[in-house]
Design an enzyme around this catalytic site. Structure first.
Site, PDB file in Angstrom:
ATOM      1  N   GLY A  36     -42.574 -88.136  26.628  1.00  0.00           N
ATOM      2  CA  GLY A  36     -43.269 -88.278  27.900  1.00  0.00           C
ATOM      3  C   GLY A  36     -43.383 -86.968  28.664  1.00  0.00           C
ATOM      4  N   HIS A  37     -44.053 -87.054  29.803  1.00  0.00           N
ATOM      5  CA  HIS A  37     -44.318 -85.861  30.604  1.00  0.00           C
ATOM      6  C   HIS A  37     -43.024 -85.257  31.160  1.00  0.00           C
ATOM      7  CE1 HIS A  37     -43.637 -88.041  34.420  1.00  0.00           C
ATOM      8  NE2 HIS A  37     -44.188 -89.056  33.788  1.00  0.00           N
ATOM      9  N   SER A  38     -42.990 -83.937  31.196  1.00  0.00           N
ATOM     10  CA  SER A  38     -41.884 -83.158  31.776  1.00  0.00           C
ATOM     11  C   SER A  38     -40.580 -83.311  31.005  1.00  0.00           C
ATOM     12  CB  SER A  38     -41.666 -83.536  33.250  1.00  0.00           C
ATOM     13  OG  SER A  38     -42.849 -83.348  34.002  1.00  0.00           O
TER      14      SER A  38
END
Length: 345
Positions: free
Chosen positions: A237-239
């Site tokens: 996922g993001h980050s």
């Protein structure tokens, strides 16, 4: 290749005829004359006794009870065999070439040593390093940087602003840098898309499996560190941050802003919750669900994941739970009989 040369290059010690020719490496069941195999798991000792291989990598103190096969003693037979496989199957040399059907933007920097396959698209301001291999039907968005000796297989999409290091391998149909899954609920309880303005950074010597997706950050970056290995169908996922030499097996999912440390092993279908940190050298067994931080070196299993020895003790108890109602009924019956046998007041 003479066996003594193979031994030198794999860190093994020869017991037997060191001058025999070895042409290739194969598994213990498939190997035949002129091939080398290995034994690392004692469960397969019986197969080693019947193998037709000319030589076999074994541990320092292992005796397979044969004198008709050359022994190659190694501290780690599996590692030695892996090095033999690399020797017999070197990476194919790259042919510098741009297919006529490829679309390469005029602003892209593509060295003469690169190979660009059919129907691939290279966007604006893309920078490719030396000896980069782009197979057919790859799409590289604008402002992407790909460093030396990296290989991108067919069907891969690399989104804008992504940075790919040296000697990276990205397998078929992976997606690098797609939008992170970020939404905020407005006054009417409708989902409002959060702009995903960050990027994905993949460091050197990373391998990414087929169908894997790595989301870019809403702000900042998603980073896959040096030497990490991601299997097929992994979702990052993001980050998120994936540590050095981490191993993520098939169908692992990492929710946004989670981090796994160096040398972490996440086996099949492990799920990491958002904003979770998994410490260095931790291991998660298959299908574990991780709702809380994991300390370095811990080995966890289950959902929610907890310490492996405690898990197996709990499983042993769980197996007996079905007998408890029967035992309670038996105790109730005995208590009734005792009550009935008491003299009446």
């Amino acid at each position: 290749m003479k066996l003594f040369r193979l031994a030198q290059q794999t860190g093994a010690r020869v017991e037997g005829d060191a001058n025999i020719e070895i042409a290739s490496a194969a598994g213990v069941d498939q190997a035949g004359p002129g091939q080398v195999t290995f034994l690392s798991n004692p469960r397969y000792t019986s197969r080693a006794k019947t193998s037709r291989a000319s030589a076999i990598f074994v541990g320092e103190d292992v005796d397979i009870g044969r004198s008709d096969i050359v022994i190659l003693r190694a501290k780690d037979p599996y590692l030695a065999f892996t090095r033999a496989m690399i020797l017999f199957h070197p990476r194919a040399s790259i042919e510098a070439y741009i297919h006529p059907s490829a679309v390469v933007d005029d602003t892209a920097q593509v060295p003469d040593s690169d190979s660009i396959g059919a129907h691939s698209v290279i966007g604006r301001n893309v920078e490719l390093g030396e000896r980069v291999r782009i197979h057919a039907n790859v799409t590289i968005y604008d402002n992407v940087t790909i460093d030396d000796d990296t290989e991108i297989h067919s069907g891969v999409a690399i989104r804008e602003n992504s940075i790919i290091g040296q000697r990276v391998i990205i397998h078929n149909n992976a997606v690098i840098g797609s939008d992170g899954f970020g939404f905020a609920k407005d006054e009417r309880r409708h989902w409002l898309k959060i702009p995903q303005t960050g990027r994905v950074v993949i460091e050197d010597d990373v391998e990414i499996g087929a169908g894997t997706t790595i989301d870019r950050a809403s702000t900042g970056e998603t980073r896959i560190k040096r030497g990490a290995r991601l299997d097929n169908l992994v979702q990052v996922g993001h980050s998120c941050v994936v540590g050095e030499d981490a191993l993520l097996c098939a169908q692992v999912g990492m929710a946004g802003s989670s981090q796994v440390g160096d040398r972490v092993i996440l086996t099949g279908q492990v799920g990491i919750g958002g904003h979770i940190t998994v410490g260095d050298d931790a291991i998660l067994y298959p299908q574990s669900g991780v709702p809380n931080d994991v300390a370095p070196g811990e080995i966890l299993v289950g959902t929610p994941a907890f310490e492996v020895s405690a898990f197996w003790r709990a499983v042993a108890v769980f197996k007996k739970l079905g007998d408890i109602p029967k035992r309670i009924r038996g105790l109730e019956k005995r208590l009734d009989e005792i009550e009935k046998s008491k003299p009446k007041q």
